[in-house]
Write an enzyme that holds these catalytic residues in place. Structure first.
Site, PDB file in Angstrom:
ATOM      1  N   GLU A  17      -2.649  -3.723  16.463  1.00 38.88           N
ATOM      2  CA  GLU A  17      -3.769  -2.826  16.193  1.00 38.88           C
ATOM      3  C   GLU A  17      -5.080  -3.569  16.391  1.00 38.88           C
ATOM      4  O   GLU A  17      -5.467  -4.373  15.563  1.00 38.88           O
ATOM      5  CB  GLU A  17      -3.641  -2.298  14.762  1.00 38.88           C
ATOM      6  CG  GLU A  17      -4.448  -1.057  14.474  1.00 38.88           C
ATOM      7  CD  GLU A  17      -4.329   0.024  15.524  1.00 38.88           C
ATOM      8  OE1 GLU A  17      -5.368   0.566  15.879  1.00 38.88           O
ATOM      9  OE2 GLU A  17      -3.217   0.310  16.018  1.00 38.88           O
ATOM     10  N   SER A  26       0.833  -1.213   0.000  1.00 37.40           N
ATOM     11  CA  SER A  26       0.000   0.000   0.000  1.00 37.40           C
ATOM     12  C   SER A  26       0.860   1.252   0.000  1.00 37.40           C
ATOM     13  O   SER A  26       1.800   1.359   0.799  1.00 37.40           O
ATOM     14  CB  SER A  26      -0.882   0.048   1.248  1.00 37.40           C
ATOM     15  OG  SER A  26      -1.756  -1.031   1.290  1.00 37.40           O
TER      16      SER A  26
HETATM   17  C1  LIG Z   1      -6.162  -3.068  -0.090  1.00 39.02           C
HETATM   18  C2  LIG Z   1      -5.064  -3.978   0.370  1.00 39.02           C
HETATM   19  C3  LIG Z   1      -3.928  -3.442   0.920  1.00 39.02           C
HETATM   20  C4  LIG Z   1      -2.887  -4.284   1.305  1.00 39.02           C
HETATM   21  N1  LIG Z   1      -1.724  -3.722   1.763  1.00 39.02           N
HETATM   22  C5  LIG Z   1      -0.678  -4.508   2.061  1.00 39.02           C
HETATM   23  C6  LIG Z   1       0.582  -3.934   2.431  1.00 39.02           C
HETATM   24  O1  LIG Z   1       0.729  -2.710   2.495  1.00 39.02           O
HETATM   25  N2  LIG Z   1       1.609  -4.765   2.678  1.00 39.02           N
HETATM   26  C7  LIG Z   1       1.486  -6.118   2.628  1.00 39.02           C
HETATM   27  O2  LIG Z   1       2.452  -6.796   2.904  1.00 39.02           O
HETATM   28  N3  LIG Z   1       0.313  -6.705   2.252  1.00 39.02           N
HETATM   29  C8  LIG Z   1      -0.756  -5.923   1.964  1.00 39.02           C
HETATM   30  N4  LIG Z   1      -1.953  -6.487   1.558  1.00 39.02           N
HETATM   31  C9  LIG Z   1      -2.008  -7.924   1.344  1.00 39.02           C
HETATM   32  C10 LIG Z   1      -2.896  -8.679   2.316  1.00 39.02           C
HETATM   33  O3  LIG Z   1      -2.266  -8.826   3.543  1.00 39.02           O
HETATM   34  C11 LIG Z   1      -3.208 -10.020   1.629  1.00 39.02           C
HETATM   35  O4  LIG Z   1      -4.017  -9.741   0.502  1.00 39.02           O
HETATM   36  C12 LIG Z   1      -3.922 -10.976   2.533  1.00 39.02           C
HETATM   37  O5  LIG Z   1      -3.088 -11.410   3.553  1.00 39.02           O
HETATM   38  C13 LIG Z   1      -4.434 -12.201   1.743  1.00 39.02           C
HETATM   39  O6  LIG Z   1      -3.387 -12.798   1.041  1.00 39.02           O
HETATM   40  P1  LIG Z   1      -3.467 -13.086  -0.533  1.00 39.02           P
HETATM   41  O7  LIG Z   1      -3.962 -11.843  -1.207  1.00 39.02           O
HETATM   42  O8  LIG Z   1      -2.171 -13.630  -0.956  1.00 39.02           O
HETATM   43  O9  LIG Z   1      -4.603 -14.163  -0.710  1.00 39.02           O
HETATM   44  P2  LIG Z   1      -4.463 -15.725  -0.435  1.00 39.02           P
HETATM   45  O10 LIG Z   1      -3.824 -15.957   0.884  1.00 39.02           O
HETATM   46  O11 LIG Z   1      -3.885 -16.350  -1.641  1.00 39.02           O
HETATM   47  O12 LIG Z   1      -6.002 -16.087  -0.330  1.00 39.02           O
HETATM   48  C14 LIG Z   1      -6.852 -16.177  -1.480  1.00 39.02           C
HETATM   49  C15 LIG Z   1      -8.231 -16.576  -0.997  1.00 39.02           C
HETATM   50  O13 LIG Z   1      -8.151 -17.844  -0.346  1.00 39.02           O
HETATM   51  C16 LIG Z   1      -8.647 -17.752   0.991  1.00 39.02           C
HETATM   52  N5  LIG Z   1      -7.850 -18.577   1.885  1.00 39.02           N
HETATM   53  C17 LIG Z   1      -6.505 -18.566   2.019  1.00 39.02           C
HETATM   54  N6  LIG Z   1      -6.116 -19.459   2.952  1.00 39.02           N
HETATM   55  C18 LIG Z   1      -7.252 -20.021   3.429  1.00 39.02           C
HETATM   56  C19 LIG Z   1      -7.523 -21.011   4.407  1.00 39.02           C
HETATM   57  N7  LIG Z   1      -6.539 -21.586   5.126  1.00 39.02           N
HETATM   58  N8  LIG Z   1      -8.825 -21.347   4.639  1.00 39.02           N
HETATM   59  C20 LIG Z   1      -9.838 -20.781   3.949  1.00 39.02           C
HETATM   60  N9  LIG Z   1      -9.639 -19.838   2.991  1.00 39.02           N
HETATM   61  C21 LIG Z   1      -8.357 -19.467   2.732  1.00 39.02           C
HETATM   62  C22 LIG Z   1      -8.509 -16.283   1.373  1.00 39.02           C
HETATM   63  O14 LIG Z   1      -9.419 -15.906   2.370  1.00 39.02           O
HETATM   64  C23 LIG Z   1      -8.808 -15.596   0.042  1.00 39.02           C
HETATM   65  O15 LIG Z   1     -10.190 -15.501  -0.143  1.00 39.02           O
HETATM   66  C24 LIG Z   1      -3.012  -5.682   1.178  1.00 39.02           C
HETATM   67  C25 LIG Z   1      -4.191  -6.218   0.653  1.00 39.02           C
HETATM   68  C26 LIG Z   1      -5.204  -5.385   0.244  1.00 39.02           C
HETATM   69  C27 LIG Z   1      -6.460  -5.981  -0.336  1.00 39.02           C
END
Ligand SMILES: Cc1cc2nc3c(=O)[nH]c(=O)nc-3n(C[C@H](O)[C@H](O)[C@H](O)COP(=O)(O)OP(=O)(O)OC[C@H]3O[C@@H](n4cnc5c(N)ncnc54)[C@H](O)[C@@H]3O)c2cc1C
Length: 399
Positions: A247, A163
């Site tokens: 937080e 972000s």
């Molecule tokens: C607006 C925004 C700002 C962000 N800013 C930052 C930032 O500044 N720095 C940073 O490091 N990250 C940031 N993130 C990343 C955020 O932390 C991740 O998107 C989040 O942790 C989910 O990881 P992923 O996107 O890799 O999805 P994945 O982990 O690949 O998940 C994909 C889908 O599968 C589901 N899923 C995954 N594992 C499981 C499980 N064990 N059981 C059931 N369902 C599951 C998830 O809920 C999701 O629906 C940001 C994300 C957003 C949307």
């Protein structure tokens, strides 16, 4: 039904409300009211106003410049600033890194970084997520290898969803320093990386609502001085966990729910929809759900609450609060109808601002589709809601 706060808390609420009314610049207030995108300068300007009042770092200990508020005062502050249409305190340096440096940093790191965070001179990017390491954060693969003279790490990897990286001059990152460690959580370190380092490239990601506040960061042989390691080598997971768990009070976003529900009531009135049975029923339903959520949050925040599973309760608030906010945004789009999708709201807003005249009502409605699309992120960041549900199920069902 009205919630009863103590006289001191009510006085604090009035103080915050009066401060926001008097000090928040009118153009920033207008942008927030209309759901328009804020620029870096808007945030910095408001954060410095808060800093001058001693209110910019609510989560920091008093000796580091925190205001010494109770959890309830922090809750009231969040609510009143949001209801007064002030920007949220979104800076990762303030919300995340500050508490980590205070807990794990060396005296030099604290002296070097904390004042600039507080004064909004330095913005920090959170370099945690990677392709393949989001919910499963311990899978980070970005590597940091110590050079033979022990003075620098060489970092290689790919961070994603970073972000506001476009506004940041520094990044705090989780990197793998021991690929042979027995468990994935071991062998990770917490590094501070200068964004201007040779080999670090930031690439914007176009978001659903059209903005580019998310980024990918590519690190190609980036050299990082060894004094930028926070905490012990290979023990960065403790810093990361501390950061993610720190937080808690704002996690349900109750102030934002109230702000958007008030907006929905106002716009329904302006659109002649207050008596529409479906709109009225939705507004009433959300009002009830919000009140239940607020009571739950306040119960958890109350000083007497001795919770055995606070993390799980925080998960519960996160899921309910974010899903309620998404539902309110969908209702806002229903209220706006076809006005929700104008050709260019930014252009209309800028024209009105420069011309010194009010926006016509349909122009305000024109931000709503973008706001609604943007709200999809709420159930992803801060720990995806599916993962929160797993935590709740594990705590409730597996015991
Ligand atoms: C607006 C925004 C700002 C962000 N800013 C930052 C930032 O500044 N720095 C940073 O490091 N990250 C940031 N993130 C990343 C955020 O932390 C991740 O998107 C989040 O942790 C989910 O990881 P992923 O996107 O890799 O999805 P994945 O982990 O690949 O998940 C994909 C889908 O599968 C589901 N899923 C995954 N594992 C499981 C499980 N064990 N059981 C059931 N369902 C599951 C998830 O809920 C999701 O629906 C940001 C994300 C957003 C949307």
């Amino acid at each position: 039904m009205k919630l009863a706060f103590s006289d001191a808390d009510e006085a604090f609420r009035q103080d915050v409300r009066a401060f926001v009314k008097a000090k928040l610049p009118a153009d920033i207030r207008k942008k927030v009211e209309l759901g328009l995108r804020l620029e870096h300068a808007d945030y910095v300007s408001w954060f410095r106003i808060l800093e001058a009042r001693g209110w910019i770092t609510p989560g920091w200990p008093v000796e580091y410049g925190g205001p010494g508020w109770t959890h309830l005062q922090r809750y009231i502050f969040d609510e009143e600033t949001l209801l007064g249409s002030a920007p949220r305190i979104i800076a990762s340096g303030i919300q995340m890194l500050g508490p980590v440096l205070i807990a794990f940093g060396t005296p030099d790191q604290k002296a070097r970084y904390l004042p600039d965070i507080r004064h909004s001179n330095t913005w920090w990017a959170q370099g945690f997520s990677e392709p393949g390491a989001g919910s499963d954060l311990a899978a980070v693969r970005t590597s940091a290898v110590l050079e033979p003279d022990g003075k620098h790490f060489v970092v290689n990897g790919h961070k994603v969803w970073t972000s506001y990286a476009q506004w940041c001059s520094m990044m705090f990152a989780l990197v793998r320093t021991d690929p042979q460690a027995a468990k994935p959580q071991e062998g990770i370190s917490f590094l501070l990386i200068d964004m201007a380092s040779p080999g670090l490239t930031v690439r914007p990601i176009r978001m659903l609502e059209g903005g580019t506040d998310l980024n990918e960061c590519f690190l190609d042989n980036v050299r990082v001085p060894v004094e930028n390691l926070v905490g012990e080598l290979h023990k960065g997971w403790s810093c990361g966990k501390y950061l993610l768990g720190h937080e808690r009070t704002g996690i349900a976003g109750i102030g934002s729910c109230k702000q958007q529900l008030l907006r929905a009531r106002r716009l329904a009135g302006e659109q002649g929809l207050s008596d529409d049975p479906l709109i009225a029923a939705s507004l009433a339903q959300f009002e009830v759900e919000l009140m239940a959520l607020e009571y739950t949050a306040l119960r958890l925040l109350s000083a007497n609450q001795q919770s055995k599973v606070p993390a799980v309760e925080a998960s519960l608030l996160k899921v309910r609060g974010t899903e309620l906010r998404q539902a309110i945004y969908e209702l806002l789009v229903d209220i706006a109808g076809p006005h929700a999708l104008p050709f260019s709201i930014d252009a209309q807003f800028l024209e009105a601002l420069e011309g010194g005249h009010e926006l016509a009502a349909p122009a305000e409605l024109g931000t709503l589709a973008a706001n609604c699309l943007d709200s999809r992120k709420l159930s992803i960041y801060g720990g995806a809601n599916e993962v929160q549900r797993n935590l709740i199920a594990k705590a409730v069902l597996a015991t």
